[in-house]
Design a protein around this motif. Structure first.
Motif: not given
Length: 211
Positions: A28-45, A89-94
């Motif tokens: 749950f915490f992995g999804v809560l952190i990794a999904v928004p962070l993964g979206i945010f990272l698309t703004r800067s390679k 849990s972070l890396l695959p989701i991120l």
């Protein structure tokens, strides 16, 4: 073997629920952190490369070593186990979130802009729905990993089915090992099946068919 199950069914069920609880909270915490962070990272390679590298390094740390590192900070029990499993849990989701959002067809985004959609609307109504199968695939993979790694939580006093597996191995009680392993395997199969259905339901093609 059956006698052990009958005599210890209550404890097996209790350990299974404990195991599932630890895995579910970590995911749950992995999804809560990794999904928004993964979206945010698309703004800067550049930022994406740095964060992905850090996440990759954290996942290469041996599980026992990571659990040991958590003990001085969180003590023994469920807290160090949950934090360690959360990190794993972070890396695959991120990674899948980043790749899913970044991989959305530019023509779809341009069409959305042409319709007057704002950046937030494009993200919520175009990018996330189109990327959802890839994101769910990462969550599905993480869920299986976390369920398997939760067996190691018993080494820091967190409980779960690892208690049966490692106590059975230490004392050469094979029925204990077997009835510690079977529920973990069944949970992994069920969770994989459930997330597979969810991944299929959330794919854009299926969504449009339902609509």
């Amino acid at each position: 073997m059956i006698d052990f199950l009958l005599n210890n069914s209550g404890e097996i069920l209790s350990k299974s629920m404990e195991h599932l609880f630890i895995a579910a909270i970590s995911l749950f915490f992995g999804v809560l952190i990794a999904v928004p962070l993964g979206i945010f990272l698309t703004r800067s390679k550049t930022t994406a490369k740095i964060v992905m590298a850090i996440a990759s390094v954290l996942q290469t740390v041996p599980s026992f070593a990571l659990l040991a590192l958590m003990i001085p900070i969180f003590g023994v029990g469920k807290k160090p186990a949950i934090v360690s499993l959360f990190i794993y849990s972070l890396l695959p989701i991120l990674r899948n979130t980043y790749l899913g959002i970044a991989g959305v067809n530019d023509k779809l985004i341009d069409a959305a802009k042409g319709m007057g959609m704002t950046r937030s609307q494009i993200l919520l109504k175009v990018q996330i729905p189109m990327a959802m199968p890839v994101i769910m695939s990462g969550i599905r993979l993480s869920a299986i990993y976390v369920l398997a790694w939760t067996t190691l939580a018993s080494y820091v006093g967190a409980g779960g089915l690892g208690d049966f597996i490692f106590n059975g191995l230490t004392n050469a009680i094979m029925p204990m090992v077997v009835w510690g392993t079977i529920p973990v395997t069944l949970m992994a199969i069920i969770v994989d099946f459930f997330f597979g259905i969810l991944e299929d339901k959330l794919s854009p093609n299926k969504t449009s068919e339902v609509a």
